[in-house]
Design an enzyme around this catalytic site. Structure first.
Site, PDB file in Angstrom:
ATOM      1  N   GLY A  11     108.893  11.136  83.261  1.00  0.00           N
ATOM      2  CA  GLY A  11     108.301  12.076  84.116  1.00  0.00           C
ATOM      3  C   GLY A  11     109.387  13.296  84.536  1.00  0.00           C
ATOM      4  N   ARG A  92      94.787  11.245  88.659  1.00  0.00           N
ATOM      5  CA  ARG A  92      93.439  11.453  88.760  1.00  0.00           C
ATOM      6  C   ARG A  92      93.192  12.699  88.790  1.00  0.00           C
ATOM      7  NH1 ARG A  92      89.357   7.661  90.691  1.00  0.00           N
ATOM      8  NH2 ARG A  92      90.970   6.216  91.660  1.00  0.00           N
ATOM      9  N   ARG A  98      87.699   5.612  87.758  1.00  0.00           N
ATOM     10  CA  ARG A  98      88.633   4.568  88.069  1.00  0.00           C
ATOM     11  C   ARG A  98      89.179   4.041  86.776  1.00  0.00           C
ATOM     12  NH1 ARG A  98      89.500  -0.663  91.988  1.00  0.00           N
ATOM     13  NH2 ARG A  98      88.177  -1.173  90.120  1.00  0.00           N
ATOM     14  N   ASP A 159     106.277   5.154 102.044  1.00  0.00           N
ATOM     15  CA  ASP A 159     105.225   4.297 103.249  1.00  0.00           C
ATOM     16  C   ASP A 159     105.997   3.945 104.547  1.00  0.00           C
ATOM     17  OD1 ASP A 159     102.969   4.890 101.328  1.00  0.00           O
ATOM     18  OD2 ASP A 159     103.739   3.312 100.397  1.00  0.00           O
ATOM     19  N   ARG A 162     107.850   6.444 106.173  1.00  0.00           N
ATOM     20  CA  ARG A 162     106.670   7.309 107.002  1.00  0.00           C
ATOM     21  C   ARG A 162     106.549   6.724 108.411  1.00  0.00           C
ATOM     22  NH1 ARG A 162     103.050   9.180 101.825  1.00  0.00           N
ATOM     23  NH2 ARG A 162     103.905  11.218 101.360  1.00  0.00           N
ATOM     24  N   HIS A 187     100.011   0.409  97.563  1.00  0.00           N
ATOM     25  CA  HIS A 187     100.379   1.583  97.687  1.00  0.00           C
ATOM     26  C   HIS A 187      99.318   2.525  97.807  1.00  0.00           C
ATOM     27  CE1 HIS A 187     102.250   5.549  97.957  1.00  0.00           C
ATOM     28  NE2 HIS A 187     101.742   5.949  96.737  1.00  0.00           N
TER      29      HIS A 187
HETATM   30  P1  NDP Z   1     105.082  14.263  90.326  1.00  0.00           P
HETATM   31  O1  NDP Z   1     106.546  14.233  89.935  1.00  0.00           O
HETATM   32  O2  NDP Z   1     104.658  15.158  91.602  1.00  0.00           O
HETATM   33  O3  NDP Z   1     104.394  12.703  90.298  1.00  0.00           O
HETATM   34  C1  NDP Z   1     104.552  11.844  89.327  1.00  0.00           C
HETATM   35  C2  NDP Z   1     103.859  10.469  90.055  1.00  0.00           C
HETATM   36  O4  NDP Z   1     104.412   9.941  91.194  1.00  0.00           O
HETATM   37  C3  NDP Z   1     102.320  10.745  90.144  1.00  0.00           C
HETATM   38  O5  NDP Z   1     101.778   9.438  89.362  1.00  0.00           O
HETATM   39  C4  NDP Z   1     102.408  10.508  91.589  1.00  0.00           C
HETATM   40  O6  NDP Z   1     101.169  10.085  91.980  1.00  0.00           O
HETATM   41  C5  NDP Z   1     103.418   9.551  91.996  1.00  0.00           C
HETATM   42  N1  NDP Z   1     103.762   9.666  93.471  1.00  0.00           N
HETATM   43  C6  NDP Z   1     103.908   8.510  93.960  1.00  0.00           C
HETATM   44  N2  NDP Z   1     104.210   8.834  95.246  1.00  0.00           N
HETATM   45  C7  NDP Z   1     104.233  10.179  95.370  1.00  0.00           C
HETATM   46  C8  NDP Z   1     104.413  11.029  96.489  1.00  0.00           C
HETATM   47  N3  NDP Z   1     104.624  10.888  97.771  1.00  0.00           N
HETATM   48  N4  NDP Z   1     104.091  12.131  96.152  1.00  0.00           N
HETATM   49  C9  NDP Z   1     103.734  12.841  95.058  1.00  0.00           C
HETATM   50  N5  NDP Z   1     103.554  12.133  94.080  1.00  0.00           N
HETATM   51  C10 NDP Z   1     103.769  10.645  94.156  1.00  0.00           C
HETATM   52  O7  NDP Z   1     104.024  14.753  89.170  1.00  0.00           O
HETATM   53  P2  NDP Z   1     104.090  16.164  88.330  1.00  0.00           P
HETATM   54  O8  NDP Z   1     102.802  16.231  87.525  1.00  0.00           O
HETATM   55  O9  NDP Z   1     104.939  17.273  88.724  1.00  0.00           O
HETATM   56  O10 NDP Z   1     104.928  15.344  86.999  1.00  0.00           O
HETATM   57  C11 NDP Z   1     104.877  14.304  86.157  1.00  0.00           C
HETATM   58  C12 NDP Z   1     105.410  14.339  85.062  1.00  0.00           C
HETATM   59  O11 NDP Z   1     105.405  13.288  84.171  1.00  0.00           O
HETATM   60  C13 NDP Z   1     105.107  15.547  84.212  1.00  0.00           C
HETATM   61  O12 NDP Z   1     106.420  16.243  83.671  1.00  0.00           O
HETATM   62  C14 NDP Z   1     104.452  14.750  82.834  1.00  0.00           C
HETATM   63  O13 NDP Z   1     104.836  15.591  81.750  1.00  0.00           O
HETATM   64  C15 NDP Z   1     105.289  13.534  82.825  1.00  0.00           C
HETATM   65  N6  NDP Z   1     104.685  12.477  82.028  1.00  0.00           N
HETATM   66  C16 NDP Z   1     105.504  11.784  81.489  1.00  0.00           C
HETATM   67  C17 NDP Z   1     105.232  10.489  80.798  1.00  0.00           C
HETATM   68  C18 NDP Z   1     106.179   9.893  80.017  1.00  0.00           C
HETATM   69  O14 NDP Z   1     107.289  10.103  80.241  1.00  0.00           O
HETATM   70  N7  NDP Z   1     105.728   8.822  79.069  1.00  0.00           N
HETATM   71  C19 NDP Z   1     103.686  10.339  80.824  1.00  0.00           C
HETATM   72  C20 NDP Z   1     102.934  10.749  81.779  1.00  0.00           C
HETATM   73  C21 NDP Z   1     103.458  12.084  82.551  1.00  0.00           C
HETATM   74  P3  NDP Z   1      99.776  10.867  92.435  1.00  0.00           P
HETATM   75  O15 NDP Z   1      99.063  11.257  91.187  1.00  0.00           O
HETATM   76  O16 NDP Z   1      98.853  10.047  93.073  1.00  0.00           O
HETATM   77  O17 NDP Z   1     100.294  12.116  93.251  1.00  0.00           O
END
Ligand code: NDP
Length: 328
Positions: A11, A92, A98, A159, A162, A187
């Site tokens: 990601g 989500r 879920r 957490d 925080r 979490h």
């Molecule tokens: P973020 O980088 O903001 O978040 C990524 C993940 O971290 C989410 O699941 C998010 O959960 C979680 N998370 C945990 N703690 C926190 C926090 N305190 N604040 C925010 N997020 C938190 O998401 P983006 O959508 O900006 O980026 C995700 C990237 O992942 C995209 O570029 C997508 O293409 C990529 N991706 C890559 C995959 C792979 O490499 N195979 C698979 C899936 C996605 P929550 O949803 O609960 O906010």
């Protein structure tokens, strides 16, 4: 010169990735004398954005950054990996059940676990940040049978941080006055930030606060719902503080915790504190010589017991749900 440590970030083109990669490359993840090689894993449609971030990383001319590889193939991304930061996950979306969420994440974390199993270095350490982090970590771990289970962890350090910050504000003390903070459980909104074992200048934090109503109705929900409050305020999620917590988690796992203190990490339970064995649940841990241990022998009063049990029950439900879906 030292051989670079292979750090894989999934990601990588996301919000957290953008806040995380520069700090890894600058030496904050492992130490100021440890060269790193970055491996960025993205889904095909985000590879170009990851390439853009890599261009910026190049332009920082970080002395410790020995190279960047970008791929959409998990096997390639995790080949020889020493530190795996699993950030990318399926969020989500509106109307999503879920079961759908768990299923979508199973489709991500199962192949990633398999790829880690196939290619990771012997000393691999895995931190799952992508939500639902504890259960995603469980899925990956179950698909990596040749990797010691304890190498799979999930992040509750944000957490934890925080909770430190809220308590410091309440008491008008500095962060460094507080030791032994603990987040227990999942979490999620059920997590339990524990002030009965935390200490403020040597005194039990709950006693220093001396306000059970604040603890129950203010402190715990503020910590648990902080992510939503930040989205509400800044119109975007808490990506920088999440990245910071990921840095803290790995740094301490590699370099150790301070004498007389501990940190919170979600790790596979060994049955401590009545948490079913194998569940990836948050505990107080200390780290020595690169290995963490769950702090033993803490007395858990009735209030804490109820909170811990409720969060652990949610983890059991999530585990049973992914089991029913055939994901583990
Ligand atoms: P973020 O980088 O903001 O978040 C990524 C993940 O971290 C989410 O699941 C998010 O959960 C979680 N998370 C945990 N703690 C926190 C926090 N305190 N604040 C925010 N997020 C938190 O998401 P983006 O959508 O900006 O980026 C995700 C990237 O992942 C995209 O570029 C997508 O293409 C990529 N991706 C890559 C995959 C792979 O490499 N195979 C698979 C899936 C996605 P929550 O949803 O609960 O906010």
């Amino acid at each position: 010169t030292r051989t670079p440590v292979n750090v894989t970030v999934t990601g990588a083109a996301g919000q957290i990735g953008y806040a995380l990669l520069f700090r890894i490359a600058s030496g904050q993840l492992l130490g100021a004398d440890v060269p790193v090689r970055l491996r960025l894993l993205e889904i095909p449609q985000a590879v170009k954005a990851a390439e853009g971030t890599a261009m910026e990383l190049d332009d920082c001319a970080f002395p410790l950054l020995s190279g960047i590889d970008i791929t959409d193939d998990a096997k390639t991304a995790f080949d020889g990996v020493n530190v795996a930061l699993l950030v990318g996950a399926r969020p989500r979306t509106k109307g999503m059940e879920r079961g759908d969420l768990l299923e979508a994440n199973g489709g991500i974390f199962k192949p990633q676990g398999e790829a880690i199993n196939a290619g990771a270095a012997d000393d691999v350490r895995v931190l799952v940040v992508g939500n639902p982090a504890n259960t995603n970590a469980l899925i990956a771990q179950r698909h990596a049978p040749d990797v010691p289970a304890e190498r799979f962890t999930a992040m509750t350090r944000l957490d934890h941080n925080r909770a430190l910050s809220q308590l410091a504000k309440k008491l008008g003390v500095s962060i460094t006055d507080i030791k032994k903070m603990t987040i227990w459980g999942n979490h999620s909104a059920t997590q339990y930030p524990d002030l009965f074992h935390a200490e403020v200048n040597g005194r039990v934090a709950a006693e220093a606060v001396d306000d059970q109503a604040w603890l129950e109705n203010d402190f715990i929900p503020t910590v648990a719902k902080r992510g939503a409050a930040i989205i509400e305020a800044r119109g975007a999620s808490s990506a920088a503080s999440a990245a910071n917590a990921a840095i803290d988690h790995v740094y301490d796992w590699v370099n150790g915790t301070a004498e007389g203190d501990w940190v919170s990490m979600a790790v596979p339970s060994d049955g401590s504190y009545g948490v079913p064995e194998g569940l990836i649940s948050s505990f107080p841990v200390t780290v020595e010589d690169g290995k963490y241990s769950i702090v033993q022998g803490l007395e858990i009063d009735e209030f804490s017991r109820g909170r811990i049990d409720a969060s652990v029950a949610e983890l059991v439900e999530e585990r049973d749900a992914v089991q029913a879906l055939g994901l583990i």
